[in-house]
Write a protein that holds these residues in place. Structure first.
Motif, PDB file in Angstrom:
ATOM      1  N   LEU A 142       0.826  -1.203   0.000  1.00  0.00           N
ATOM      2  CA  LEU A 142       0.000   0.000   0.000  1.00  0.00           C
ATOM      3  C   LEU A 142       0.862   1.255   0.000  1.00  0.00           C
ATOM      4  N   PHE A 143       1.981   1.198   0.724  1.00  0.00           N
ATOM      5  CA  PHE A 143       2.900   2.334   0.750  1.00  0.00           C
ATOM      6  C   PHE A 143       3.451   2.615  -0.649  1.00  0.00           C
ATOM      7  N   LEU A 144       3.779   1.569  -1.378  1.00  0.00           N
ATOM      8  CA  LEU A 144       4.258   1.724  -2.750  1.00  0.00           C
ATOM      9  C   LEU A 144       3.190   2.364  -3.631  1.00  0.00           C
ATOM     10  N   GLN A 145       1.948   1.938  -3.474  1.00  0.00           N
ATOM     11  CA  GLN A 145       0.863   2.528  -4.257  1.00  0.00           C
ATOM     12  C   GLN A 145       0.702   4.018  -3.950  1.00  0.00           C
ATOM     13  N   LEU A 146       0.845   4.380  -2.684  1.00  0.00           N
ATOM     14  CA  LEU A 146       0.715   5.782  -2.294  1.00  0.00           C
ATOM     15  C   LEU A 146       1.784   6.630  -2.966  1.00  0.00           C
ATOM     16  N   ILE A 147       3.016   6.136  -2.976  1.00  0.00           N
ATOM     17  CA  ILE A 147       4.107   6.887  -3.605  1.00  0.00           C
ATOM     18  C   ILE A 147       3.895   6.996  -5.108  1.00  0.00           C
ATOM     19  N   GLN A 148       3.391   5.929  -5.724  1.00  0.00           N
ATOM     20  CA  GLN A 148       3.160   5.957  -7.164  1.00  0.00           C
ATOM     21  C   GLN A 148       2.058   6.949  -7.538  1.00  0.00           C
ATOM     22  N   ILE A 149       1.078   7.123  -6.672  1.00  0.00           N
ATOM     23  CA  ILE A 149      -0.012   8.060  -6.961  1.00  0.00           C
ATOM     24  C   ILE A 149       0.427   9.500  -6.691  1.00  0.00           C
ATOM     25  N   ASP A 150       0.964   9.727  -5.486  1.00  0.00           N
ATOM     26  CA  ASP A 150       1.382  11.086  -5.124  1.00  0.00           C
ATOM     27  C   ASP A 150       2.335  11.028  -3.945  1.00  0.00           C
ATOM     28  N   LYS A 151       3.615  11.147  -4.200  1.00  0.00           N
ATOM     29  CA  LYS A 151       4.604  11.025  -3.128  1.00  0.00           C
ATOM     30  C   LYS A 151       4.548  12.198  -2.146  1.00  0.00           C
ATOM     31  N   LYS A 152       3.884  13.287  -2.547  1.00  0.00           N
ATOM     32  CA  LYS A 152       3.729  14.413  -1.632  1.00  0.00           C
ATOM     33  C   LYS A 152       2.862  14.052  -0.436  1.00  0.00           C
ATOM     34  N   GLU A 153       2.079  12.985  -0.573  1.00  0.00           N
ATOM     35  CA  GLU A 153       1.225  12.536   0.521  1.00  0.00           C
ATOM     36  C   GLU A 153       1.983  11.701   1.544  1.00  0.00           C
ATOM     37  N   VAL A 154       3.251  11.431   1.269  1.00  0.00           N
ATOM     38  CA  VAL A 154       4.067  10.617   2.171  1.00  0.00           C
ATOM     39  C   VAL A 154       4.763  11.523   3.176  1.00  0.00           C
TER      40      VAL A 154
END
Length: 231
Positions: A147-159
């Protein structure tokens, strides 16, 4: 009761078929096995793909009837409808699958594939913001590499820094009992950091890409007997 949908394949010369083979036979078989069905659309793809879709849908519907409390057939149906770009149907099926999973187990790690299907459905509809919120909801419950990988692929600013640091700690401190665990957990972490640093620190990004690919190469070299021994 919702009617079953029949899709035709669009062939040359403005002709149509259901799957492969004689059109009349296909339509007659559909009427025999699914008398409640209604023709609703066309699949613009080769014959063999139409036949694969038809067979997949048939066995998925059969699995639902045989085991209506199992989340898997509904997840598979969602993935099939996503492929067909029937997003409303896909959304309905995956929500039902996730609800069944949540009723059965507390740890969402056991049904991450279902969560990924929902993420893919949202992304296919260009609903990235909803996908981000959906991912963050589960990451707040417990960290998960995929899920963390998916988040970075969508928008790394959300990390945020907390998630980033947690990712690094997982790499440094977590041990893995098998190559399969490495593939499912460690490799996504390497790829996550590689993508995160891709623009701001290309050398560091390359290091993580190399580590991820090294692990994948190592896993690919394993034959099935070796893998079974480790499991």
């Amino acid at each position: 009761k919702k009617l079953r949908e029949i899709y035709f394949t669009h062939l040359e010369n403005h002709t149509y078929k259901i799957g492969c083979g004689d059109t009349n036979n296909r339509l007659r078989n559909a009427r025999i096995y699914f008398p409640e069905a209604v023709v609703v659309g066309v699949i613009p793809c080769p014959n063999d793909k139409a036949e694969d879709i038809e067979k997949s849908d048939f066995f998925i519907q059969k699995a639902k009837k045989l085991n209506p409390d199992s989340p898997s057939p509904f997840q598979n149906a969602a993935a099939l409808y996503l492929f067909m770009r029937s997003f409303e149907l896909a959304q309905k099926e995956i929500e039902y699958s996730i609800n069944l999973n949540e009723a059965k187990v507390k740890d969402y790690a056991f049904y991450v594939p279902a969560l990924l299907v929902k993420i893919f459905i949202l992304i296919a509809q260009k609903k990235q913001s909803e996908a981000v919120e959906f991912i963050k909801k589960y990451l707040k419950i417990n960290f998960n590499a995929e899920l963390f990988l998916q988040l970075i692929q969508i928008d790394k600013k959300e990390v945020g820094s907390d998630l980033l640091n947690h990712c690094k700690l997982q790499i440094e401190k977590k041990s893995y009992n098998s190559k399969m665990e490495i593939y499912q957990h460690l490799v996504p972490l390497y790829f996550s950091l590689a993508l995160y640093y891709e623009k701001e620190n290309s050398d560091l990004s390359d290091e993580y890409f190399i580590k991820a690919n090294r692990e994948i190469f190592s896993i690919q070299r394993l034959n099935m007997v070796q893998l079974q021994k480790q499991e």
